[in-house]
Design a protein around this motif. Structure first.
Motif, PDB file in Angstrom:
ATOM      1  N   ARG A   1       0.660   8.920   3.267  1.00 25.23           N
ATOM      2  CA  ARG A   1       1.735   9.620   2.558  1.00 25.23           C
ATOM      3  C   ARG A   1       1.294  11.019   2.112  1.00 25.23           C
ATOM      4  O   ARG A   1       2.040  11.977   2.246  1.00 25.23           O
ATOM      5  CB  ARG A   1       2.191   8.798   1.364  1.00 25.23           C
ATOM      6  CG  ARG A   1       3.412   9.350   0.697  1.00 25.23           C
ATOM      7  CD  ARG A   1       4.016   8.343  -0.245  1.00 25.23           C
ATOM      8  NE  ARG A   1       5.113   8.942  -0.980  1.00 25.23           N
ATOM      9  CZ  ARG A   1       5.643   8.406  -2.044  1.00 25.23           C
ATOM     10  NH1 ARG A   1       5.201   7.254  -2.499  1.00 25.23           N
ATOM     11  NH2 ARG A   1       6.629   9.007  -2.659  1.00 25.23           N
ATOM     12  N   SER A   2       0.081  11.145   1.598  1.00 16.82           N
ATOM     13  CA  SER A   2      -0.388  12.436   1.075  1.00 16.82           C
ATOM     14  C   SER A   2      -1.274  13.197   2.056  1.00 16.82           C
ATOM     15  O   SER A   2      -1.518  14.377   1.862  1.00 16.82           O
ATOM     16  CB  SER A   2      -1.178  12.211  -0.212  1.00 16.82           C
ATOM     17  OG  SER A   2      -2.395  11.531   0.084  1.00 16.82           O
TER      18      SER A   2
ATOM     19  N   GLY B   1      -4.664  -3.488   7.703  1.00 16.63           N
ATOM     20  CA  GLY B   1      -4.307  -2.094   7.483  1.00 16.63           C
ATOM     21  C   GLY B   1      -2.834  -1.884   7.190  1.00 16.63           C
ATOM     22  O   GLY B   1      -2.387  -0.759   6.958  1.00 16.63           O
ATOM     23  N   GLU B   2      -2.045  -2.969   7.178  1.00 18.31           N
ATOM     24  CA  GLU B   2      -0.613  -2.839   6.948  1.00 18.31           C
ATOM     25  C   GLU B   2      -0.322  -2.343   5.536  1.00 18.31           C
ATOM     26  O   GLU B   2      -0.879  -2.836   4.561  1.00 18.31           O
ATOM     27  CB  GLU B   2       0.083  -4.190   7.145  1.00 18.31           C
ATOM     28  CG  GLU B   2       1.572  -4.117   6.910  1.00 18.31           C
ATOM     29  CD  GLU B   2       2.273  -5.457   6.997  1.00 18.31           C
ATOM     30  OE1 GLU B   2       3.508  -5.467   6.856  1.00 18.31           O
ATOM     31  OE2 GLU B   2       1.605  -6.490   7.199  1.00 18.31           O
ATOM     32  N   CYS B   3       0.567  -1.355   5.451  1.00 18.59           N
ATOM     33  CA  CYS B   3       1.063  -0.893   4.151  1.00 18.59           C
ATOM     34  C   CYS B   3       2.192  -1.832   3.757  1.00 18.59           C
ATOM     35  O   CYS B   3       3.202  -1.928   4.463  1.00 18.59           O
ATOM     36  CB  CYS B   3       1.551   0.548   4.246  1.00 18.59           C
ATOM     37  SG  CYS B   3       2.226   1.171   2.689  1.00 18.59           S
ATOM     38  N   LEU B   4       2.040  -2.539   2.639  1.00 13.36           N
ATOM     39  CA  LEU B   4       3.018  -3.553   2.268  1.00 13.36           C
ATOM     40  C   LEU B   4       4.357  -2.963   1.855  1.00 13.36           C
ATOM     41  O   LEU B   4       5.402  -3.563   2.103  1.00 13.36           O
ATOM     42  CB  LEU B   4       2.466  -4.431   1.146  1.00 13.36           C
ATOM     43  CG  LEU B   4       1.144  -5.141   1.459  1.00 13.36           C
ATOM     44  CD1 LEU B   4       0.774  -6.093   0.344  1.00 13.36           C
ATOM     45  CD2 LEU B   4       1.196  -5.856   2.795  1.00 13.36           C
TER      46      LEU B   4
ATOM     47  N   PRO C   1       5.623  -0.377   6.002  1.00 17.24           N
ATOM     48  CA  PRO C   1       4.820  -0.713   7.182  1.00 17.24           C
ATOM     49  C   PRO C   1       4.632   0.438   8.167  1.00 17.24           C
ATOM     50  O   PRO C   1       3.607   0.488   8.857  1.00 17.24           O
ATOM     51  CB  PRO C   1       5.592  -1.870   7.817  1.00 17.24           C
ATOM     52  CG  PRO C   1       6.328  -2.498   6.685  1.00 17.24           C
ATOM     53  CD  PRO C   1       6.701  -1.347   5.779  1.00 17.24           C
ATOM     54  N   GLN C   2       5.551   1.385   8.225  1.00 14.19           N
ATOM     55  CA  GLN C   2       5.384   2.532   9.117  1.00 14.19           C
ATOM     56  C   GLN C   2       4.240   3.440   8.667  1.00 14.19           C
ATOM     57  O   GLN C   2       3.805   4.307   9.420  1.00 14.19           O
ATOM     58  CB  GLN C   2       6.695   3.330   9.239  1.00 14.19           C
ATOM     59  CG  GLN C   2       7.118   4.091   8.008  1.00 14.19           C
ATOM     60  CD  GLN C   2       7.865   3.257   6.967  1.00 14.19           C
ATOM     61  OE1 GLN C   2       7.901   2.032   7.014  1.00 14.19           O
ATOM     62  NE2 GLN C   2       8.455   3.941   6.003  1.00 14.19           N
ATOM     63  N   GLN C   3       3.715   3.244   7.462  1.00 14.36           N
ATOM     64  CA  GLN C   3       2.591   4.029   6.955  1.00 14.36           C
ATOM     65  C   GLN C   3       1.280   3.244   7.002  1.00 14.36           C
ATOM     66  O   GLN C   3       0.326   3.573   6.302  1.00 14.36           O
ATOM     67  CB  GLN C   3       2.871   4.508   5.530  1.00 14.36           C
ATOM     68  CG  GLN C   3       4.002   5.502   5.459  1.00 14.36           C
ATOM     69  CD  GLN C   3       4.271   5.994   4.053  1.00 14.36           C
ATOM     70  OE1 GLN C   3       3.735   5.497   3.079  1.00 14.36           O
ATOM     71  NE2 GLN C   3       5.124   6.991   3.956  1.00 14.36           N
TER      72      GLN C   3
END
Length: 115
Positions: A54-55, A88-91, A94-96
């Motif tokens: 995100r950043s 590695g999934e962003c909860l 998920p696209q991140q």
């Protein structure tokens, strides 16, 4: 002796086991990859891309390790998204999600495999 190529990733020693305290992470540059290496309180090892999607800051190694339900996660220190240490999934988004890397210890060293 076989020389590693792009098709055959090799193991890179990044630090001593004792350099990573339980329930913390460190960042290492392996090739062109910023990698966050985590050691849990139970002695498990994980490696993820250290770049917060995100950043775009190289900060995930500074995140807090914890559990969300039955998932072992690290929380990004910036936007607090949770990344599954196994996948590695962003909860939250998920696209991140981020890449994971094989990690092991050998001879008192932490080694990461990245192409």
């Amino acid at each position: 002796m076989t020389t590693p190529t792009a098709a055959t990733p090799h193991w890179t020693a990044v630090c001593a086991v004792q350099d990573i305290l339980p329930n913390t992470g460190v960042c290492a540059l392996v090739g062109q990859h910023h990698i966050a290496i985590f050691r849990t309180g139970t002695g498990q090892w994980f490696a993820l891309n250290n770049i917060d999607p995100r950043s775009q800051a190289s900060v995930l190694a500074r995140g807090l390790i914890g559990n969300l339900g039955d998932r072992l996660v690290v929380a990004s220190p910036l936007y607090k998204q949770h990344f599954d240490l196994h996948t590695g999934e962003c909860l939250e988004a998920p696209q991140q999600s981020v890449c994971t890397y094989p990690v092991r210890t050998e001879g008192g060293q932490v080694l990461v495999q990245a192409s």
